[in-house]
Write an enzyme that holds these catalytic residues in place. Sequence first.
Site, PDB file in Angstrom:
ATOM      1  N   LYS A 205      -2.745  -7.621   9.188  1.00  0.00           N
ATOM      2  CA  LYS A 205      -1.835  -6.908   8.280  1.00  0.00           C
ATOM      3  C   LYS A 205      -1.932  -5.393   8.476  1.00  0.00           C
ATOM      4  CE  LYS A 205       0.412  -5.823   4.504  1.00  0.00           C
ATOM      5  NZ  LYS A 205       1.607  -6.321   3.929  1.00  0.00           N
ATOM      6  N   CYS A 259       2.921   0.706   1.677  1.00  0.00           N
ATOM      7  CA  CYS A 259       2.116   0.118   2.746  1.00  0.00           C
ATOM      8  C   CYS A 259       1.932   1.020   3.957  1.00  0.00           C
ATOM      9  CB  CYS A 259       2.766  -1.171   3.204  1.00  0.00           C
ATOM     10  SG  CYS A 259       3.094  -2.228   1.809  1.00  0.00           S
TER      11      CYS A 259
END
Length: 419
Positions: A205, A259
Amino acid sequence: MPQNKPSGKTICVVGLGYIGLPTALLLADAGNQVLGFDVDQIKIKQLEAGLLPFSEHGLPELFATVQNKRTFTATTSIQSADVYIIAVPTPHTGKSADLQYIVAALSSIKPVFPKNGTIVIESTVGPRDCIDILEPLVAAWEIPFSFAHCPERAIPGNTLHEMVHNERIVGGRTPADTKKVITLYSTFVQGKLHGTTTTVAASCKVMENTYRAVNIALANEFALIAEQLEFNVWEAISLANKHPRVNIHAPGPGVGGHCIPIDPWFFAQTQQEVPSVISTALTINDTMPSHVVKQVEREIKLLKLQKPVIGILGLSYKKNVDDTRESPGFPIIKKLQETFSVMITDPYVTHSPAMTITSLEEVLHSADVIVLITDHDEYTSCNFSSYPNISVVLDTRNILSEIQFVKFQGIWKTLGNGA
Ligand code: SAJ
């Protein structure tokens, strides 16, 4: 269409934000019994009244379907469930993920956690956070449990489609835990579900978002170079991307969202052996808002505008969404407000703390300088020629076109176009 039959398990989704709520509704739509838990009483009351706390493409329709199926209940009181999916925020503190909300979620789950229950972490965490901190924390409850990390991969604006169709990484504490969670997710995920460890899943991720951050930084550096060397970076990028192995990203006013500006820090500065591409990239992206401010100041100085009003088009961090988290608009507005009067408009954002959001028409009628920050579709139909008050339009996204400036008397500039 769901791949597998409903799990027959009760699932509690902890944290009903941009990821938790769509995940809960998709699981409920697939026939699972889902409890949505959130500490925010206002949000729960909204959901009970049939209202959604944020907008996302397709979410109202999904919510209505699930309400008819009666498979989803929103609550502020945690209850016993077979599976807990944790999707709470993990803010960035220093160079690591702040696990306080996950730890708080685990504490509230502990008193109701059943023997052989499952915990899935969807929130983004640092590469070793599961193995070093979160798994030991649950193990200390001394109840048999399964544990997996399944980092969310959906993009705001297309969340539901991506949640169903993207391939997912499921990192289990043991292969049996991985298998259990893959079976559960296959009730609503059609993309391939790949099993691995918690550490690989978390690293994967961080790498995905780092890849994007670094590529955006490269595009941003190209834009700065183009302004110096007096060529149009957008034309150059589109031509360079004709090469079969080149995919240059888009420059812009900076990188927002929860993010991409944050997750790469979980990796940056891990190694000291070579200069860090990651840290440099993040610095380039973080510099873009002040570059935009400098461009605005230069135009105002060149035109000798007295007490100009600046009109900001777009406050959300990216196109066609209402999400303003880490938006580059904030530092740009803050800096410009030190010297100028600033008006803000965004068709998707109706309020923001300490800011007045005005209509697009009002901004176009009153501003001397327009700064387009977000590439919302609405802005491609503005006719700037109709507003003689506007002296400068700065487009930081390259979305405006000649037809919008046919009789425009002012200056139309695009970030990265030095031609
Ligand atoms: N941006 C650019 N240039 C580009 C692309 C984006 O300046 O070429 C800017 C956007 O305007 C925005 C920011 O970058 O301000 C981030 O936008 P984004 O659309 O690239 O990503 P997010 O933050 O909305 O979602 C990302 C996605 N990750 C990847 O694409 C690798 C999503 O799949 C993740 O689930 C999400 O981060 C997350 O939650 O981690």
